[in-house]
Design a protein around this motif. Sequence first.
Motif, mmCIF file in Angstrom:
data_model
loop_
_atom_site.group_PDB
_atom_site.id
_atom_site.type_symbol
_atom_site.label_atom_id
_atom_site.label_comp_id
_atom_site.label_asym_id
_atom_site.label_seq_id
_atom_site.Cartn_x
_atom_site.Cartn_y
_atom_site.Cartn_z
ATOM 1 N N GLY A 97 0.827 -1.193 0.000
ATOM 2 C CA GLY A 97 0.000 0.000 0.000
ATOM 3 C C GLY A 97 0.864 1.246 0.000
ATOM 4 N N ILE A 98 0.208 2.372 0.142
ATOM 5 C CA ILE A 98 0.896 3.653 0.172
ATOM 6 C C ILE A 98 1.204 3.989 1.626
ATOM 7 N N LEU A 99 2.466 4.250 1.893
ATOM 8 C CA LEU A 99 2.892 4.583 3.252
ATOM 9 C C LEU A 99 2.467 6.013 3.592
ATOM 10 N N PRO A 100 2.279 6.309 4.884
ATOM 11 C CA PRO A 100 1.920 7.677 5.276
ATOM 12 C C PRO A 100 2.997 8.680 4.840
ATOM 13 N N ASP A 101 2.607 9.923 4.635
ATOM 14 C CA ASP A 101 3.544 10.965 4.209
ATOM 15 C C ASP A 101 4.679 11.147 5.219
ATOM 16 N N LEU A 102 4.406 10.953 6.495
ATOM 17 C CA LEU A 102 5.416 11.174 7.526
ATOM 18 C C LEU A 102 6.322 9.968 7.764
ATOM 19 N N GLY A 106 14.493 6.102 10.393
ATOM 20 C CA GLY A 106 14.819 6.719 11.676
ATOM 21 C C GLY A 106 13.602 7.229 12.420
ATOM 22 N N GLN A 107 12.412 6.993 11.893
ATOM 23 C CA GLN A 107 11.148 7.485 12.442
ATOM 24 C C GLN A 107 10.464 6.396 13.254
ATOM 25 N N GLY A 108 9.785 6.766 14.317
ATOM 26 C CA GLY A 108 8.988 5.823 15.085
ATOM 27 C C GLY A 108 7.667 5.558 14.377
ATOM 28 N N GLU A 122 3.324 -9.192 8.453
ATOM 29 C CA GLU A 122 2.651 -8.759 7.229
ATOM 30 C C GLU A 122 1.637 -7.698 7.658
ATOM 31 N N ALA A 123 1.945 -6.431 7.405
ATOM 32 C CA ALA A 123 1.126 -5.323 7.912
ATOM 33 C C ALA A 123 -0.001 -4.983 6.953
ATOM 34 N N PHE A 124 -1.148 -4.597 7.529
ATOM 35 C CA PHE A 124 -2.249 -4.077 6.718
ATOM 36 C C PHE A 124 -2.471 -2.601 7.003
ATOM 37 N N GLU A 125 -1.754 -2.049 7.992
ATOM 38 C CA GLU A 125 -1.828 -0.615 8.301
ATOM 39 C C GLU A 125 -0.515 -0.175 8.922
ATOM 40 N N VAL A 126 -0.008 0.967 8.478
ATOM 41 C CA VAL A 126 1.215 1.551 9.034
ATOM 42 C C VAL A 126 0.887 2.977 9.456
ATOM 43 N N LEU A 127 1.202 3.297 10.709
ATOM 44 C CA LEU A 127 0.953 4.626 11.250
ATOM 45 C C LEU A 127 2.283 5.265 11.629
ATOM 46 N N ALA A 128 2.492 6.505 11.205
ATOM 47 C CA ALA A 128 3.706 7.236 11.563
ATOM 48 C C ALA A 128 3.332 8.305 12.573
ATOM 49 N N LYS A 129 4.223 8.551 13.522
ATOM 50 C CA LYS A 129 3.927 9.601 14.499
ATOM 51 C C LYS A 129 3.819 10.934 13.782
ATOM 52 N N HIS A 130 2.996 11.823 14.298
ATOM 53 C CA HIS A 130 2.690 13.009 13.511
ATOM 54 C C HIS A 130 3.526 14.226 13.837
ATOM 55 N N ASP A 131 4.308 14.231 14.904
ATOM 56 C CA ASP A 131 5.280 15.301 15.098
ATOM 57 C C ASP A 131 6.395 14.818 16.017
#
Length: 162
Positions: A97-102, A106-108, A122-131
């Motif tokens: 899928g498309i990874l989040p913009d953030l 080196g990112q959590g 095998e991930a179906f959702e990836v969340l990046a911290k927002h700040d």
Amino acid sequence: MNPRRKKRLFTVAGIILGIGSAVGLTLYALQENINLFYTPSELVNGKGESHDMPFIGQKLRIGGMVVPGSVKRDDTTLNVEFQLIDTGPLVTVRYHGILPDLFREGQGIVAQGTLVEPTVVEAFEVLAKHDEEYMPAEVAEAVKGIKHEKPGYKLNYSKGEN
């Protein structure tokens, strides 16, 4: 036993059986939707004092830092593979899928998915911290004070740069 008491007994037994069945079915349905949170170290070594290991096929959430230089993208599909680390072993995460913009090295991040091998999710959702200031409490505790650097690659953790 007279017929009146017999009827009451069957009614009470039916009610208890119905409530028990409803509670059992509810617990079974909730069990399939529970996603436990793991860090890469907990995934490999076990969670808690009893070292409970997740089983292959279990849905879970895993959080950690994306290892610099580990992100591999397929040029023809949306498949992405990267590695996570906290304080110990590496865990590979595969995502379609498309990874989040953030999302970046080196990112959590926190990924939800299914364990397909002992160290592969095998991930179906990836969340990046927002700040830079926010990180989920579970992830912050797991990676507290840890900075992972690839040889020859310097991470800059100052706000607004990376």
